[in-house]
Write an enzyme that holds these catalytic residues in place. Structure first.
Site, PDB file in Angstrom:
ATOM      1  N   ARG A  72      -7.757  -0.787   1.281  1.00  0.00           N
ATOM      2  CA  ARG A  72      -7.989  -2.088   0.774  1.00  0.00           C
ATOM      3  C   ARG A  72      -8.827  -1.770  -0.345  1.00  0.00           C
ATOM      4  NH1 ARG A  72     -12.180  -1.840   6.436  1.00  0.00           N
ATOM      5  NH2 ARG A  72     -10.267  -0.776   6.895  1.00  0.00           N
TER       6      ARG A  72
ATOM      7  N   GLU B  21      -9.413   3.344   2.790  1.00  0.00           N
ATOM      8  CA  GLU B  21      -8.912   3.241   1.563  1.00  0.00           C
ATOM      9  C   GLU B  21      -8.224   2.060   0.915  1.00  0.00           C
ATOM     10  OE1 GLU B  21      -7.166   4.806   4.393  1.00  0.00           O
ATOM     11  OE2 GLU B  21      -5.122   5.252   2.909  1.00  0.00           O
TER      12      GLU B  21
ATOM     13  N   LYS C   3       0.680  -1.019  -0.054  1.00  0.00           N
ATOM     14  CA  LYS C   3      -0.475  -0.107   0.024  1.00  0.00           C
ATOM     15  C   LYS C   3       1.172   1.626   0.059  1.00  0.00           C
ATOM     16  CE  LYS C   3      -3.188   2.781   2.755  1.00  0.00           C
ATOM     17  NZ  LYS C   3      -3.983   2.529   4.689  1.00  0.00           N
TER      18      LYS C   3
ATOM     19  N   ASP D 153      -2.752  10.468   3.727  1.00  0.00           N
ATOM     20  CA  ASP D 153      -3.886   9.394   3.627  1.00  0.00           C
ATOM     21  C   ASP D 153      -4.527  11.395   4.568  1.00  0.00           C
ATOM     22  OD1 ASP D 153      -6.348   8.016   4.137  1.00  0.00           O
ATOM     23  OD2 ASP D 153      -5.865   7.061   5.606  1.00  0.00           O
TER      24      ASP D 153
ATOM     25  N   LYS E 278      -9.987  12.932   8.415  1.00  0.00           N
ATOM     26  CA  LYS E 278      -9.509  12.599   9.712  1.00  0.00           C
ATOM     27  C   LYS E 278      -9.756  13.916  10.453  1.00  0.00           C
ATOM     28  CE  LYS E 278      -5.951   8.788   8.466  1.00  0.00           C
ATOM     29  NZ  LYS E 278      -6.866   7.709   9.067  1.00  0.00           N
TER      30      LYS E 278
ATOM     31  N   ASP F 296       1.612   6.208   5.140  1.00  0.00           N
ATOM     32  CA  ASP F 296       0.513   5.723   4.616  1.00  0.00           C
ATOM     33  C   ASP F 296       1.564   5.300   3.575  1.00  0.00           C
ATOM     34  OD1 ASP F 296      -1.094   4.172   5.822  1.00  0.00           O
ATOM     35  OD2 ASP F 296      -2.791   5.596   4.181  1.00  0.00           O
TER      36      ASP F 296
ATOM     37  N   ASP G 229     -12.183   6.842   4.532  1.00  0.00           N
ATOM     38  CA  ASP G 229     -10.833   6.411   4.843  1.00  0.00           C
ATOM     39  C   ASP G 229     -10.191   5.126   5.335  1.00  0.00           C
ATOM     40  OD1 ASP G 229      -8.742   6.882   6.818  1.00  0.00           O
ATOM     41  OD2 ASP G 229      -9.400   7.541   8.175  1.00  0.00           O
TER      42      ASP G 229
HETATM   43  N1  BES Z   1      -3.785   4.329   6.813  1.00  0.00           N
HETATM   44  C1  BES Z   1      -4.656   4.304   7.893  1.00  0.00           C
HETATM   45  C2  BES Z   1      -4.830   3.295   8.765  1.00  0.00           C
HETATM   46  C3  BES Z   1      -3.682   4.133   9.970  1.00  0.00           C
HETATM   47  C4  BES Z   1      -4.227   4.594  11.159  1.00  0.00           C
HETATM   48  C5  BES Z   1      -2.196   3.590  10.027  1.00  0.00           C
HETATM   49  C6  BES Z   1      -3.121   4.767  12.232  1.00  0.00           C
HETATM   50  C7  BES Z   1      -1.470   3.851  10.866  1.00  0.00           C
HETATM   51  C8  BES Z   1      -1.990   4.576  12.102  1.00  0.00           C
HETATM   52  C9  BES Z   1      -6.258   3.658   6.598  1.00  0.00           C
HETATM   53  O1  BES Z   1      -6.057   4.581   5.978  1.00  0.00           O
HETATM   54  C10 BES Z   1      -7.733   4.078   8.296  1.00  0.00           C
HETATM   55  O2  BES Z   1      -7.678   5.066   7.996  1.00  0.00           O
HETATM   56  N2  BES Z   1      -8.114   3.215   8.398  1.00  0.00           N
HETATM   57  C11 BES Z   1      -8.868   3.404   9.474  1.00  0.00           C
HETATM   58  C12 BES Z   1     -10.079   2.317   8.800  1.00  0.00           C
HETATM   59  C13 BES Z   1     -11.465   2.402   9.378  1.00  0.00           C
HETATM   60  C14 BES Z   1     -12.098   3.900   8.924  1.00  0.00           C
HETATM   61  C15 BES Z   1     -12.539   1.098   9.356  1.00  0.00           C
HETATM   62  C16 BES Z   1      -8.762   3.535  10.586  1.00  0.00           C
HETATM   63  O3  BES Z   1      -7.944   2.709  10.924  1.00  0.00           O
HETATM   64  O4  BES Z   1      -9.290   3.706  11.450  1.00  0.00           O
HETATM   65 ZN    ZN Z   2      -4.324   4.289   4.768  1.00  0.00          ZN
HETATM   66 MG    MG Z   3      -7.472   6.129   6.042  1.00  0.00          MG
END
Ligand code: BES
Ligand code: ZN
Ligand code: MG
Length: 509
Positions: free
Chosen positions: A359, A357, A273, A278, A285, A296, A355
């Site tokens: 996947r 994204e 990825k 992000d 966020k 990210d 968010d």
């Molecule tokens: N890039 C983030 C995951 C992340 C968050 C990595 C903090 C490292 C530190 C990912 O794209 C994301 O935002 N995931 C969300 C998923 C949720 C919306 C189901 C998350 O983990 O909050």
């Molecule tokens: Zn992300």
């Molecule tokens: Mg995200």
């Protein structure tokens, strides 16, 4: 991109007869539970007399605890001063190669602090291949600095270009020199990945990442293809295209082929990825720590680092790397919660949170790789979920997949590399959680089990080939909760490169 990737240390294997203590820093290691280790007996030959040796062996016990150190300044035979660094090894039966890596890092950092340009490391540990590899990893990886954006006159240390390290071994010189060489190549690849991941989002967008990937063609062993937005639209890579829609910086799909193995043999597929920033998109966020979302892209950087290492080591294997890269931004052109996307493999996805994204770009990359390369196995690296950090903390990555054999091999290798990876289960219940009312699946599975429902989503796109997903959200950079390691300076870690390259080198995949 003028990214610096060189590991500016010279490391060689020497005998005591070949070294001169007067212009260097001499490193000895002592266990807290051993009074007088055997190796000290031979040190007399380089000019440490009994008096000096007993001064060191009688040092305070606390200095012999693991991770501690103590500097001695002693007068040599011709009235010159010698600098001797005692490093604490802790208990004898606890000194494994993970601790040796830590000690290697402690030595380099101390030498740097002392402006020592010549370091001689005594043979205080058994010179096995694993131990020498570990000490060299520690010595080199700890010296990484991300200086590109600093005023050089103010901040840049002059250490790198001057540092010369001799590792003492009484035998196996040729074999160990080979290990040193390989380990420094891998360190250089880790530096490359760290440089990319540390790069700020205004200087590293998907196109710039692709340019860096293309530079890997220089070794003549890697073929790089980059698909642009229009090509992806035509091919139906709608996940990647949709997530990229909110940004002025268009998405790219980076494909790297390394074919130095038996012709026709199925490759290992590595997917990473690479969201260069992000924001969360429309499901934006909170601003606190949003800057960290430049990391990210770390999964993609890990894949590029691995491919760089393979091509420099010239390993005789077939590996394909696929790195989907986008910037996830909110704008009037962004994809939205409620959108239904038809993915590259034909499955439909209801977007409930923009968010989630990662996947949505990995799925297309996975099914593209499956279709075009029929890989023998697949590993993906992604900073995929905050939930993984909640589950395992920020010192251990999560692994989820459909093949326990593959997962166990990775977990075992990770314990040896010190890049700890731990398995989470993928039971049918998790797949239930991502069923959608209006499409085949939805892109979030609710607040519970988030690291696993994300993996459950990805499992729809691997066509049941052996696959393991590694969530590096907590380990890709040093963050809240990270336990400091001497060999991981602040910022990007390059997590996953060492474990994977070792496995590929040993033909374990
Ligand atoms: N890039 C983030 C995951 C992340 C968050 C990595 C903090 C490292 C530190 C990912 O794209 C994301 O935002 N995931 C969300 C998923 C949720 C919306 C189901 C998350 O983990 O909050
Ligand atoms: Zn992300
Ligand atoms: Mg995200």
């Amino acid at each position: 991109m003028g990214i610096e990737t060189f590991v500016m240390v010279e490391i060689s294997i020497k005998s005591y007869d070949d070294v001169n203590l007067t212009d260097g820093l001499f490193v000895v290691g002592l266990h807290e539970d051993v009074d007088y280790p055997n190796y000290l007996e031979k040190i007399n030959s380089i000019g440490l007399n009994e008096k000096t040796i007993s001064l060191i062996t009688n040092a305070n016990k606390n200095a012999k605890k693991f991770g501690k150190n103590l500097l001695f300044l002693v007068k040599g035979e011709r009235d010159e001063y010698l600098r001797i660094l005692l490093v604490g090894l802790g208990k004898q039966d606890e000194l494994d190669s993970n601790r040796i890596r830590q000690i290697g890092g402690i030595i380099s950092l101390k030498a740097k602090e002392l402006f020592a340009h010549n370091i001689i490391i005594s043979n205080f540990y058994k010179n096995t291949v694993d131990n020498v590899q570990s000490i060299v990893e520690g010595l080199s990886l700890s010296l990484y600095e991300f200086n590109k954006y600093k005023d050089i006159s103010e901040d840049k240390s002059n250490f790198y270009d001057l540092c010369n390290i001799s590792i003492i071994s009484e035998d196996l010189h040729t074999e160990l020199e080979e290990i040193v060489k390989k380990t420094l190549i891998i360190a250089q690849s880790v530096f490359y990945a760290r440089d990319l991941a540390n790069s700020p989002p205004n200087h590293l967008n998907p196109a710039q990442l692709a340019t860096s990937a293309i530079s890997l063609e220089e070794t003549n062993k890697v073929k790089v293809k980059v698909l642009d937005k229009y090509q992806m639209e035509n091919l139906g890579l709608n996940g990647i295209v949709s997530v990229g829609k909110g940004s002025e910086n268009p998405p790219k799909l980076i494909i790297l082929e390394y074919n130095q193995g038996i012709s026709g043999e199925k490759p290992v597929l590595l997917v990473g990825k690479a969201v260069t920033f992000d924001t969360g998109g429309i499901s934006i966020k909170p601003s606190d720590k949003m800057d960290e979302m430049k990391f990210d892209k770390s999964g993609g950087c890990t894949v590029l680092g691995i491919i760089k290492a393979l091509s420099m080591l010239q390993l005789p294997i077939n590996v394909v790397g696929i790195v989907p890269s986008v910037e996830n931004m909110p704008s009037s052109s962004s994809y939205r919660p409620g959108d239904i996307l038809k993915m590259y493999n034909g499955k439909t996805v209801e977007v409930l949170n923009t968010d989630a994204e990662g996947r949505l770009i990995l799925d297309d990359a996975l099914s593209y790789g499956v279709e075009h390369y029929s890989p023998k196995c697949i590993i993906d690296f992604a900073t995929l979920t905050g939930a993984c950090i909640i589950a395992l903390g920020s010192n251990v990555a999560g692994i989820v997949g459909n093949n326990d054999d593959l997962i166990q091999k990775i977990v075992r290798s990770s314990m040896a590399s010190g890049e700890k990876i731990w398995q989470l289960p993928l039971f049918d219940e998790y797949l239930e959680l991502i069923k959608s009312n209006v499409a085949n699946i939805k892109n979030i599975g609710g607040r519970t089990g988030g690291a696993i429902t994300a993996a459950a989503f990805l499992s729809h796109f691997v066509n049941e080939l052996p696959w393991a997903h590694i969530d590096i959200a907590g380990t890709a950079w040093t963050q809240d909760g990270t336990i400091e390691k001497s060999y991981n300076p602040k910022g990007a870690t390059g997590f996953g490169i060492r474990t994977t390259v070792k496995m590929l080198e040993q033909n374990l995949l």
